[in-house]
Design a protein around this motif. Structure first.
Motif, PDB file in Angstrom:
ATOM      1  N   ALA A 186     -12.360  -1.742  12.429  1.00 19.00           N
ATOM      2  CA  ALA A 186     -11.587  -0.566  12.293  1.00 19.00           C
ATOM      3  C   ALA A 186     -10.854  -1.108  11.046  1.00 19.00           C
ATOM      4  O   ALA A 186      -9.993  -0.198  10.355  1.00 19.00           O
ATOM      5  N   GLU A 187     -10.989  -2.396  10.978  1.00 20.83           N
ATOM      6  CA  GLU A 187     -10.428  -2.981   9.314  1.00 20.83           C
ATOM      7  C   GLU A 187     -10.419  -2.923   7.968  1.00 20.83           C
ATOM      8  O   GLU A 187     -10.186  -2.334   7.429  1.00 20.83           O
ATOM      9  N   ASP A 213      -1.228   1.782  14.664  1.00 20.60           N
ATOM     10  CA  ASP A 213      -2.625   1.313  14.334  1.00 20.60           C
ATOM     11  C   ASP A 213      -2.966   2.372  15.598  1.00 20.60           C
ATOM     12  O   ASP A 213      -3.200   2.834  16.743  1.00 20.60           O
ATOM     13  N   GLY A 214      -4.039   2.251  15.117  1.00 20.09           N
ATOM     14  CA  GLY A 214      -5.566   3.221  15.850  1.00 20.09           C
ATOM     15  C   GLY A 214      -5.742   2.249  16.529  1.00 20.09           C
ATOM     16  O   GLY A 214      -6.955   2.986  17.869  1.00 20.09           O
ATOM     17  N   PHE A 217      -9.332   8.960   3.524  1.00 14.14           N
ATOM     18  CA  PHE A 217      -8.003   7.937   4.399  1.00 14.14           C
ATOM     19  C   PHE A 217      -7.290   8.311   3.776  1.00 14.14           C
ATOM     20  O   PHE A 217      -5.484   8.979   4.170  1.00 14.14           O
ATOM     21  N   LEU A 269      -8.034  -9.575  10.443  1.00 15.02           N
ATOM     22  CA  LEU A 269      -8.000  -9.658   8.866  1.00 15.02           C
ATOM     23  C   LEU A 269      -6.819 -10.742   8.438  1.00 15.02           C
ATOM     24  O   LEU A 269      -6.029 -10.234   8.881  1.00 15.02           O
ATOM     25  N   GLY A 320      -1.523   1.577  10.228  1.00 12.74           N
ATOM     26  CA  GLY A 320      -2.430   0.815  10.269  1.00 12.74           C
ATOM     27  C   GLY A 320      -2.000  -0.819   9.787  1.00 12.74           C
ATOM     28  O   GLY A 320      -2.183  -1.135   9.136  1.00 12.74           O
ATOM     29  N   THR A 321      -0.779  -1.084  10.947  1.00 17.24           N
ATOM     30  CA  THR A 321      -0.082  -2.855  10.041  1.00 17.24           C
ATOM     31  C   THR A 321      -0.756  -3.879  10.862  1.00 17.24           C
ATOM     32  O   THR A 321      -0.825  -4.863  10.838  1.00 17.24           O
ATOM     33  N   GLY A 322      -2.295  -3.730  11.854  1.00 17.25           N
ATOM     34  CA  GLY A 322      -2.898  -4.223  11.611  1.00 17.25           C
ATOM     35  C   GLY A 322      -2.537  -5.392  12.984  1.00 17.25           C
ATOM     36  O   GLY A 322      -1.205  -5.338  13.558  1.00 17.25           O
ATOM     37  N   ASN A 347      -2.129  -0.036   3.959  1.00 16.92           N
ATOM     38  CA  ASN A 347      -2.997  -1.364   3.685  1.00 16.92           C
ATOM     39  C   ASN A 347      -4.652  -0.262   4.085  1.00 16.92           C
ATOM     40  O   ASN A 347      -4.744  -0.948   5.315  1.00 16.92           O
ATOM     41  N   LYS A 370       1.592  -9.809  -0.012  1.00 14.38           N
ATOM     42  CA  LYS A 370       2.195  -8.570   0.694  1.00 14.38           C
ATOM     43  C   LYS A 370       3.793  -8.292   0.440  1.00 14.38           C
ATOM     44  O   LYS A 370       4.047  -7.065   0.312  1.00 14.38           O
ATOM     45  N   VAL A 404      -1.492   5.024  18.315  1.00 15.44           N
ATOM     46  CA  VAL A 404      -2.086   6.727  17.016  1.00 15.44           C
ATOM     47  C   VAL A 404      -3.441   6.773  17.451  1.00 15.44           C
ATOM     48  O   VAL A 404      -3.757   5.835  17.210  1.00 15.44           O
TER      49      VAL A 404
END
Ligand SMILES: C[S@@+](CC[C@H](N)C(=O)[O-])C[C@H]1O[C@@H](n2cnc3c(N)ncnc32)[C@H](O)[C@@H]1O
Length: 481
Positions: free
Chosen positions: A229-230, A131-132, A240, A75, A108-110, A184, A82, A158
């Protein structure tokens, strides 16, 4: 870029959108995505993912001195949006005098780590960014290191399979205090993702694009390429964010403010209904976060009693002036209407109504006219074709016109067809005792006194805008006469 007037007043892009020509002259990489047209202007192709990626990197470099790697297949964050989100959080922090030692969590910082990088660089906040996805954590970590911001931002991986989103992170830092969290979330459910995105195998198996290569859809105005995942999470963004709400119920004011972006308007209603269940223990706020033609929202809530969500932003409120003492009269009128109010601050009320009482007089007259008018008139009425929309609420039934009835509100509107009338009716059913009905509308009202009069500003917390307008008009008629 969002329309100027929809951006936060402190967002520098509001009055000064990026100058593509100047960027093309200064940055050779950016120039590759620009075209000079005959009048000397420069055009930029927003429809290409690589071009949008380059624009974000260039703005981060020019305006924030940030050197950020945004790998293809992930993304691309939009800088102005932002910054808007961070500015809204900053408003909330300022309204609560939380201006030093601010620590946030970016869920979920990406790969970009965008919230944390802008938050730390522009506002001086510290961050734990989670982030996962292991690859995203690795790239985010490199972005932090490249900009020498390791003292301000800690990126942690995480387990996305664990249902709680915040608990493990918070519990691993028992001595830390957190000012806010932001997020986000992945917006889509699996079925949505398959409908809106197609696989982009040129990048990797798990990469998707909204740019369908066939005629059934028109090309998007801006291409989005993202990893699975995004885009997608089981249950979509509602599930979520519900997980964050669940965590917040346990964590309470370990985090002063919980915030998240919401990508779909339809998600707001179930999430607000969920928050409303916590009654007066929770305060919440929805604020638009627009990005060009794309609408997004920020949902914020707090369990901390001493905190307020009443920010200086008044762009979504309606106000009028009335004679003093506005606050006292306001409390009396809300009570008279059967509404409930609580004082969030000395000059801020939160009022809620569980049934439509402010239009009762008019509705009662209309209902009586319909029931008791002479037969000739009724015959005419009966020949009309009537479209009826009924909102079946679950109010307390106290407004019934008869002892057993539950009809409380009905309004008819002329239509373009002279033989047709649109009728909107609202019916309440008494609930079993012990069940508390949800409010149909919840408002925050701020009273600002000056020498001669009081200014009352009304902001919708939840419920229909139409009700907000009706209540404001009703109170204005009463308080200003
Ligand atoms: C829509 S992207 C947002 C990326 C970035 N924050 C931005 O705004 O551009 C959602 C991110 O959430 C991450 N994610 C999904 N489930 C998660 C979880 N349980 N905990 C933390 N992050 C998660 C995904 O890997 C993805 O990077």
């Amino acid at each position: 870029m969002a329309q100027g007037n929809e951006m936060h007043p402190r967002n520098p892009y509001r009055d000064k959108p990026p100058d593509f020509k100047a960027l093309a002259i200064e940055y050779p990489e950016f120039r590759k995505f620009c075209q000079y047209v005959s009048n000397g202007k420069v055009t930029f192709d927003f429809r290409k993912d690589a071009a949008v990626r380059c624009l974000t990197q260039t703005l981060l470099k020019k305006d924030f001195s940030l050197n950020v790697n945004l790998p293809a297949g992930h993304l691309v964050p939009r800088v102005a949006q932002k910054l808007n989100y961070c500015l809204l959080i900053d408003d909330i922090l300022q309204a609560n005098s939380l201006t030093s030692n601010v620590v946030g969590i970016d869920i979920g910082t990406g790969t970009s780590c965008i919230h944390a990088l802008i938050g730390a660089r522009h506002f001086g906040w510290k961050f734990v960014a989670t982030d996962g996805d292991e690859n995203s954590v690795q790239v985010a970590h490199e972005n932090v290191a490249r900009n020498e911001m390791g003292d301000s931002i800690c990126v942690v991986h995480v387990n996305p399979a664990v249902k709680t989103v915040l608990m493990d992170v918070i519990n691993s830092m028992p001595d830390s205090e957190f000012s806010f969290c932001m997020c986000n979330p992945p917006f889509f459910e699996k079925s949505d993702k398959e409908e809106r995105f197609c696989e982009e195998p040129s990048l990797s198996n798990e990469t998707y694009s909204n740019n369908f290569d066939f005629d059934m859809r028109s090309a998007p105005h801006s291409e989005t390429i993202a990893s699975s995942a995004e885009l997608y999470v089981e249950g979509g963004e509602v599930a979520f964010v519900n997980r964050i709400i669940d965590d917040s119920v346990c964590l309470r004011d370990r985090i002063k403010f919980y915030t998240t972006m919401i990508g779909r308007k339809s998600s707001l209603k179930p999430l607000l209904q969920r928050l409303e269940r916590f009654g007066e223990n929770v305060k919440f706020l929805v604020h638009p976060l627009n990005q060009g033609k794309t609408k997004r929202w920020m949902l914020a809530w707090t369990f901390a009693k001493e905190m307020t969500l009443n920010t200086a932003l008044k762009n979504s409120s309606i106000s009028f002036q009335c004679p003093k003492p506005g606050l006292v009269k306001l409390m009396q009128e809300i009570s008279r209407l059967g509404g409930r109010w609580s004082q969030e601050q000395p000059s801020v009320l939160v009022a809620e109504f569980k049934s439509v009482t402010w239009t009762n007089q008019r509705a009662r007259r209309k209902a009586n006219a319909l029931l008791f008018e002479n037969s000739a008139k009724r015959a005419r009425w009966n020949t009309s074709s009537v479209a009826c929309e009924a909102m079946m609420g679950n109010g307390d039934g106290k407004d019934s016109y008869t002892n057993s009835g539950n009809f409380v509100y009905s309004e008819s509107f002329k239509t373009s067809d002279p033989a047709a009338v649109d009728t909107s009716s609202q019916a309440y059913f008494p609930l079993p005792s012990g069940v508390t009905p949800r409010p149909i509308v919840k408002l925050r009202i701020q009273v600002d006194p000056d020498d001669k009069c009081d200014t009352l500003s009304f902001e919708l917390i939840s419920g229909a805008k139409q009700h907000l307008h009706q209540i404001v008009q009703y109170l204005k008629n009463l308080l200003c006469r």
